[in-house]
Design a protein around this motif. Structure first.
Motif, mmCIF file in Angstrom:
data_model
loop_
_atom_site.group_PDB
_atom_site.id
_atom_site.type_symbol
_atom_site.label_atom_id
_atom_site.label_comp_id
_atom_site.label_asym_id
_atom_site.label_seq_id
_atom_site.Cartn_x
_atom_site.Cartn_y
_atom_site.Cartn_z
ATOM 1 N N ILE A 14 6.673 72.592 -9.895
ATOM 2 C CA ILE A 14 6.196 71.391 -10.581
ATOM 3 C C ILE A 14 4.844 71.631 -11.239
ATOM 4 N N CYS A 15 3.960 72.315 -10.517
ATOM 5 C CA CYS A 15 2.643 72.602 -11.101
ATOM 6 C C CYS A 15 2.720 73.751 -12.102
ATOM 7 N N GLN A 16 3.832 74.462 -12.107
ATOM 8 C CA GLN A 16 3.999 75.617 -12.980
ATOM 9 C C GLN A 16 2.867 76.616 -12.770
ATOM 10 N N ASP A 17 2.515 76.837 -11.514
ATOM 11 C CA ASP A 17 1.405 77.730 -11.244
ATOM 12 C C ASP A 17 1.520 78.273 -9.818
ATOM 13 N N ASP A 18 1.448 79.611 -9.683
ATOM 14 C CA ASP A 18 1.602 80.204 -8.359
ATOM 15 C C ASP A 18 0.344 80.097 -7.507
ATOM 16 N N VAL A 19 -0.698 79.514 -8.078
ATOM 17 C CA VAL A 19 -1.922 79.358 -7.302
ATOM 18 C C VAL A 19 -1.655 78.552 -6.022
ATOM 19 N N ALA A 32 -6.504 69.650 -11.608
ATOM 20 C CA ALA A 32 -5.639 69.216 -12.715
ATOM 21 C C ALA A 32 -4.247 69.859 -12.681
ATOM 22 N N LEU A 33 -3.812 70.302 -11.507
ATOM 23 C CA LEU A 33 -2.465 70.863 -11.411
ATOM 24 C C LEU A 33 -1.429 69.747 -11.341
ATOM 25 N N GLU A 41 7.498 63.311 -10.605
ATOM 26 C CA GLU A 41 8.468 64.399 -10.582
ATOM 27 C C GLU A 41 8.598 64.970 -9.165
ATOM 28 N N TYR B 440 6.742 68.463 -20.140
ATOM 29 C CA TYR B 440 5.362 68.953 -20.110
ATOM 30 C C TYR B 440 5.142 69.964 -21.233
ATOM 31 N N TYR B 456 -4.014 82.866 -12.466
ATOM 32 C CA TYR B 456 -4.334 81.455 -12.238
ATOM 33 C C TYR B 456 -5.831 81.200 -12.326
ATOM 34 N N THR B 459 -6.426 80.873 -15.971
ATOM 35 C CA THR B 459 -5.943 79.543 -16.364
ATOM 36 C C THR B 459 -6.958 78.468 -15.987
ATOM 37 N N ARG B 477 0.273 71.841 -19.105
ATOM 38 C CA ARG B 477 0.382 72.010 -17.670
ATOM 39 C C ARG B 477 0.476 73.498 -17.323
ATOM 40 N N LYS B 478 1.275 74.235 -18.108
ATOM 41 C CA LYS B 478 1.510 75.630 -17.758
ATOM 42 C C LYS B 478 0.863 76.559 -18.790
#
Lengths: 78, 504
Positions: A14-19, A32-33, A41, B440, B456, B459, B477-478
């Motif tokens: 959902i956050c589209q981020d592996d952090v 802001a993730l 969602e 998004y 990240y 980012t 978002r991404k």
């Protein structure tokens, strides 16, 4: 443990981020993730994948702020 | 102007009726009128050029609408700016509008480094004036004078100011109170920040019909628990929001007729209304009517409407946006301005009295999008559509403008700002769709050299820079990173291929 991994996997999608996998204590809103639309969602997916229904009124940014906290909150709903 | 005259009448005949309710404060029609007289009187005594716009900065405070009315009663249009807009963008708006005065309603101290605009706090204006201050109606904005200017995303990286005149707004308000069942002392929800013209859809129809505006704040939206507590006490009768916002509310099983027993009308604008949302609303609110509307900021909020009932839901797979208001014509044309035949896709052209005179101080941009057609103003929307059985259907954009959760933006503007980052060589922003709706945004980036170990972290650094120049809803978002991005044979970036790349 498996549940934790599944929830974090979902958050990463959902956050589209592996952090969120690297740092499960990151504040998702401060960084802001996640925003209110991401929240919607998330709750839709939680219902679809885990069969857990969380009314949006139960979702509080102060206690659902990090991946670890979200796992904890969802475990309580299970 | 008729609208102002009507509000003035209500301030005498219904003086103690509530006009605006915010979490901290409520005001009556009498207070709205007398306080805005003070603001108007103050502005008349300021050395402002004729018709020069006044910036009004804040969130959902009653003083926002007091300042709006104060401006127009002194002959000056206002520019509403929500506190969610970053400083750099505000400075661009001040520069582009040549505003000389900035009313700070927000209660937070506010200063600008790079502008010479005079900033005054709302309290300083009203505290120094007597309760009986009055200004002559001679000063009011009228006819073709600007009433408000709302800034929207522009493809060059600078926002552009849409000028809405007194006549434009009057045409819109007349239509709303005539063709929708919203008349007479009703309670209106206001969800949208005032810098987004969806707020105009409830604000002025409410004030023109003696209604009350129930404002919800961004803090409530962030904490739905408080939002629903407020709903319970709200007595809302007329609901105006984006479909995305009502979708969020539908996520809670308690969002039903029981929570809002008086609700009779839902008005939607700003993005595509999905069938599923309409079905759920009709089921959960059996007494309510659901209306879908369509229109760009440049034609004053909305120009078409249709009631979505079970019949319409059965008839269409994707919902129509309806037929135009009586004083307005919708043309569907091909590249040569020839009208296309029924059922065929064309560009939507709006002709009528609610079409803006153009973008403030931007003649080139105005000439590209506005023209005169058979003696009336016409706006080329850049939207594609077709007509069937007299109903208009919206079929997406013809360029790089998009709508995300109701917010309109130019992909090129976002790309422009990402490319300014010290960590970025080149950026392309790709909208990711799910069932015809943008879920998004993804930014495909060729990074500059940097010291970050993980993507990240990079980012995070870029997002931080962006948050200083763009509102949060415009930040993708991404973020994904590449060594190079595909080009078309004639040297343009190949958006189609990039899209396939980011979807892998």
């Amino acid at each position: 443990m498996e549940f934790t991994n599944q929830v974090i996997e979902l958050l990463a999608e959902i956050c589209q981020d592996d952090v969120v996998k690297e740092d499960p204590n990151i504040d998702l809103f401060d960084s802001a993730l996640l925003d209110s639309f991401g929240t919607v969602e998330l709750l839709v997916q939680v219902e679809e994948r885990f069969g857990i229904t969380v009314p949006i009124t139960e979702f509080d940014r102060d206690t659902w702020n990090t991946p670890n906290n979200i796992v904890k909150q969802l475990a309580d709903f299970k | 102007m008729k609208l102002l005259k009507i509000i003035k009448d209500f301030s005498y005949t219904h003086s103690e009726n509530t006009a605006f309710i915010s979490p901290e404060k409520e005001i009556t029609y009498k207070q709205l009128w007398s306080e805005s007289e003070k603001v108007a009187s103050f502005l008349i005594n300021e050395p402002l050029p004729n018709g020069s716009p006044v910036i009004v900065y804040g969130h959902m405070e009653p003083e926002m609408i007091i300042s709006f009315l104060g401006s127009v009663k002194s002959g000056h249009p206002y520019i509403p700016i929500d506190t969610s807009i970053p400083i750099e963008r505000i400075e661009k708006i001040i520069e582009s509008s040549s505003s000389k005065l900035f009313i700070n309603v927000s209660k937070q101290s506010f200063s600008l480094e790079n502008s010479f605009v005079k900033i005054i706090n709302f309290d300083e204006i009203v505290d120094n004036l007597s309760e009986n201050t009055e200004v002559s109606t001679e000063n009011w904005v009228k006819e073709d004078d600007n009433f408000y200017i709302i800034y929207t995303s522009g493809s060059t990286g600078n926002p552009k100011g849409v000028q809405i005149s007194a006549n434009n707004l009057q045409s819109f308000v007349d239509w709303m109170v005539k063709d929708f069942p919203i008349n007479g002392n009703l309670q209106f929800l206001n969800q949208a920040p005032f810098s987004f013209d969806l707020s105009v859809m409830d604000l002025y129809p409410a004030l023109a019909s003696g209604g009350h505006i129930f404002a919800i704040t961004k803090d409530m939206i962030a904490k739905p628990k408080y939002l629903f507590e407020a709903f319970k006490k709200s007595n809302i009768q007329i609901w105006t929001s984006t479909p995305s916002f009502v979708q969020m509310c539908l996520m809670d099983p308690s969002f039903t007729e029981e929570l809002l027993p008086e609700l009779t009308v839902f008005l939607f604008c700003g993005e595509i209304l999905p069938v599923s949302i309409s079905q759920q609303l009709l089921k959960r609110f059996p007494k309510a009517k659901v209306f879908n509307t369509y229109g760009p900021t440049e034609a004053t909020v909305a120009v078409t409407y249709v009631e979505i009932n079970t019949e319409v839901l059965q008839q269409y797979e994707s919902l129509p946006v309806g037929k135009s208001k009586e004083d307005t014509r919708i043309l569907l044309v091909d590249e040569n301005w020839n009208e296309v035949s029924e059922g065929e896709k064309g560009e939507i052209i709006i002709v009528g009295p609610s079409v803006s005179k153009g973008y403030l101080g931007q003649k080139d941009l105005t000439d590209k999008a506005f023209t005169s057609f058979e003696g009336q103003m016409a706006y080329k929307t850049g939207d594609a559509g077709y007509k069937e059985n007299d109903q208009l259907f919206y079929k997406g954009r013809m360029d790089f403008q998009i709508k995300l959760h109701g917010y309109r933006m130019e992909l090129e503007e976002i790309e422009h700002h990402i490319a300014q980052s010290q960590y970025v060589k080149m950026a392309v922003v790709v909208p990711i769709y799910q069932n015809d709706k943008i879920e998004y945004l993804t930014a495909a980036i060729i990074p500059s050299e940097h010291v970050f170990e993980k993507e990240y972290q990079l980012t995070g650094a870029i997002k931080k820079e962006l948050s200083e120049v763009l509102p949060a809803y415009m930040i993708p978002r991404k973020f994904s990173y590449y060594d190079d991005l595909p080009m078309t044979p004639n040297g343009k970036i190949d958006r189609k291929q990039i899209k396939e790349k980011v979807l892998v």
